[in-house]
Design a protein around this motif. Structure first.
Motif, short mmCIF file in Angstrom:
data_model
loop_
_atom_site.label_atom_id
_atom_site.label_comp_id
_atom_site.label_asym_id
_atom_site.label_seq_id
_atom_site.Cartn_x
_atom_site.Cartn_y
_atom_site.Cartn_z
N LYS A 8 0.85 -1.19 0.00
CA LYS A 8 0.00 0.00 0.00
C LYS A 8 0.88 1.24 0.00
O LYS A 8 1.83 1.34 0.76
CB LYS A 8 -0.91 -0.01 1.23
CG LYS A 8 -2.00 1.01 1.07
CD LYS A 8 -3.32 0.60 1.64
CE LYS A 8 -3.97 -0.56 1.00
NZ LYS A 8 -5.35 -0.73 1.37
N LEU A 9 0.57 2.18 -0.87
CA LEU A 9 1.34 3.42 -0.97
C LEU A 9 1.11 4.28 0.27
O LEU A 9 0.01 4.29 0.83
CB LEU A 9 0.92 4.20 -2.21
CG LEU A 9 1.18 3.52 -3.55
CD1 LEU A 9 0.54 4.30 -4.68
CD2 LEU A 9 2.68 3.37 -3.78
N PRO A 10 2.14 5.01 0.73
CA PRO A 10 1.99 5.85 1.93
C PRO A 10 0.85 6.86 1.82
O PRO A 10 0.14 7.10 2.80
CB PRO A 10 3.34 6.56 2.04
CG PRO A 10 4.31 5.67 1.34
CD PRO A 10 3.52 5.02 0.24
N VAL A 11 0.63 7.43 0.66
CA VAL A 11 -0.45 8.40 0.50
C VAL A 11 -1.82 7.73 0.67
O VAL A 11 -2.75 8.33 1.21
CB VAL A 11 -0.35 9.15 -0.85
CG1 VAL A 11 -0.61 8.22 -2.02
CG2 VAL A 11 -1.28 10.35 -0.88
N VAL A 12 -1.95 6.49 0.26
CA VAL A 12 -3.20 5.75 0.43
C VAL A 12 -3.41 5.42 1.90
O VAL A 12 -4.52 5.56 2.43
CB VAL A 12 -3.21 4.48 -0.45
CG1 VAL A 12 -4.45 3.64 -0.19
CG2 VAL A 12 -3.10 4.85 -1.92
N HIS A 30 -9.18 0.24 -1.84
CA HIS A 30 -8.78 -0.78 -2.81
C HIS A 30 -7.80 -0.13 -3.78
O HIS A 30 -8.18 0.74 -4.55
CB HIS A 30 -10.01 -1.32 -3.55
CG HIS A 30 -9.68 -2.29 -4.61
ND1 HIS A 30 -9.09 -3.51 -4.36
CD2 HIS A 30 -9.86 -2.23 -5.95
CE1 HIS A 30 -8.91 -4.15 -5.49
NE2 HIS A 30 -9.37 -3.39 -6.48
N GLN A 31 -6.54 -0.54 -3.68
CA GLN A 31 -5.48 0.06 -4.51
C GLN A 31 -5.11 -0.88 -5.64
O GLN A 31 -4.98 -2.08 -5.45
CB GLN A 31 -4.25 0.33 -3.63
CG GLN A 31 -3.06 0.86 -4.40
CD GLN A 31 -1.87 1.04 -3.49
OE1 GLN A 31 -1.96 1.70 -2.49
NE2 GLN A 31 -0.76 0.43 -3.87
N ALA A 41 -6.71 4.26 -6.27
CA ALA A 41 -7.21 3.67 -5.02
C ALA A 41 -8.55 4.31 -4.71
O ALA A 41 -8.73 5.51 -4.92
CB ALA A 41 -6.23 3.91 -3.88
N ASP A 42 -9.51 3.49 -4.24
CA ASP A 42 -10.80 4.06 -3.92
C ASP A 42 -11.46 3.35 -2.75
O ASP A 42 -11.07 2.25 -2.37
CB ASP A 42 -11.72 4.10 -5.14
CG ASP A 42 -12.08 2.74 -5.69
OD1 ASP A 42 -11.45 1.73 -5.32
OD2 ASP A 42 -13.00 2.68 -6.52
N TRP A 43 -12.45 4.05 -2.20
CA TRP A 43 -13.22 3.56 -1.05
C TRP A 43 -14.60 4.17 -1.14
O TRP A 43 -14.77 5.31 -1.58
CB TRP A 43 -12.53 3.99 0.25
CG TRP A 43 -13.32 3.70 1.48
CD1 TRP A 43 -13.37 2.52 2.16
CD2 TRP A 43 -14.17 4.60 2.20
NE1 TRP A 43 -14.20 2.64 3.25
CE2 TRP A 43 -14.70 3.92 3.29
CE3 TRP A 43 -14.55 5.93 2.01
CZ2 TRP A 43 -15.58 4.50 4.21
CZ3 TRP A 43 -15.41 6.52 2.91
CH2 TRP A 43 -15.91 5.81 4.00
N ALA A 44 -15.60 3.42 -0.70
CA ALA A 44 -16.96 3.93 -0.59
C ALA A 44 -17.53 3.47 0.73
O ALA A 44 -17.31 2.32 1.15
CB ALA A 44 -17.82 3.43 -1.75
N GLY A 45 -18.24 4.37 1.41
CA GLY A 45 -18.84 4.02 2.69
C GLY A 45 -19.54 5.21 3.31
O GLY A 45 -19.69 6.26 2.68
N ARG A 46 -19.97 5.06 4.55
CA ARG A 46 -20.66 6.13 5.28
C ARG A 46 -19.63 6.99 5.98
O ARG A 46 -18.74 6.50 6.65
CB ARG A 46 -21.61 5.55 6.33
CG ARG A 46 -22.74 4.73 5.78
CD ARG A 46 -23.87 5.50 5.20
NE ARG A 46 -24.54 6.36 6.16
CZ ARG A 46 -25.41 7.28 5.82
NH1 ARG A 46 -25.72 7.47 4.55
NH2 ARG A 46 -25.99 8.03 6.72
N GLY A 55 -11.86 8.63 -4.36
CA GLY A 55 -10.89 8.01 -5.25
C GLY A 55 -9.62 8.85 -5.28
O GLY A 55 -9.68 10.08 -5.17
N ILE A 56 -8.49 8.19 -5.40
CA ILE A 56 -7.19 8.88 -5.46
C ILE A 56 -6.44 8.26 -6.63
O ILE A 56 -6.40 7.03 -6.76
CB ILE A 56 -6.37 8.68 -4.18
CG1 ILE A 56 -7.19 9.00 -2.93
CG2 ILE A 56 -5.10 9.52 -4.21
CD1 ILE A 56 -6.59 8.41 -1.67
N THR A 57 -5.82 9.09 -7.43
CA THR A 57 -5.03 8.56 -8.54
C THR A 57 -3.72 9.33 -8.66
O THR A 57 -3.68 10.53 -8.38
CB THR A 57 -5.83 8.60 -9.87
OG1 THR A 57 -5.05 7.98 -10.88
CG2 THR A 57 -6.20 9.99 -10.27
N GLY A 58 -2.67 8.62 -9.04
CA GLY A 58 -1.37 9.23 -9.22
C GLY A 58 -0.69 8.68 -10.46
O GLY A 58 -1.03 7.60 -10.95
#
Length: 160
Positions: A8-12, A30-31, A41-46, A55-58
């Motif tokens: 896992k990347l440090p930024v994630v 999820h990366q 990497a993305d995540w969905a939730g409350r 979502g994060i992209t590099g």
């Protein structure tokens, strides 16, 4: 290289920690590597009383800036050292708001004097990040967005 792809990347990791601190349960992004060093990497939730998508992209694993997707807001060129702060500011500022807006805010504006827009501004240290979108109907605002909504700086509907 294969072991680096599974790490896992440090930024994630920083984003996961910020989401957990803001109350996000099971905040495990999820990366995946896309191609030519790009990753997503993305995540969905409350979070903040809302169903949230992040979502994060590099462009490479060691990127100094990333793109942040937060529901339908897109922040370009967010410093990796500020990413956690951006998420924290958005989801803690709205919850703590009681006085004048000093942190993250959403304001109604006009682009090129014609087009209505909403601008989400987030201060983190000495940096300022912003994202713009076409305003949705009020009924479609998420609770976290409503918490950041402040009056506009000037007329939005063309009136005085």
């Amino acid at each position: 290289m294969a072991s680096q792809r599974n790490t896992k990347l440090p930024v994630v990791t920083e984003a996961e920690q910020a989401v957990r601190a803001a109350g996000g349960r099971r905040a495990t992004f999820h990366q995946r590597h896309v191609r030519r060093g790009n990753w997503f990497a993305d995540w969905a939730g409350r979070l903040g009383g809302s169903d949230v998508y992040i979502g994060i992209t590099g462009k490479e694993p060691t990127a100094r800036k990333v793109r942040l997707l937060l529901d339908d807001w897109i922040f370009e060129d967010v410093s990796t050292k500020d990413l956690g702060g951006v998420l924290t500011e958005i989801f803690h500022a709205g919850a703590a708001r009681g006085g004048p807006a000093q942190g993250a805010t959403i304001r109604a504006k006009r682009l090129y004097l014609l087009f209505p827009a909403q601008v989400l501004k987030v201060p983190v240290g000495r940096s300022r990040y912003s994202a713009t979108r076409k305003p949705p109907p009020d009924a479609e605002l998420s609770p976290w967005e409503r918490a950041l909504l402040v009056e506009s700086d000037g007329p939005v509907d063309g009136g005085a």
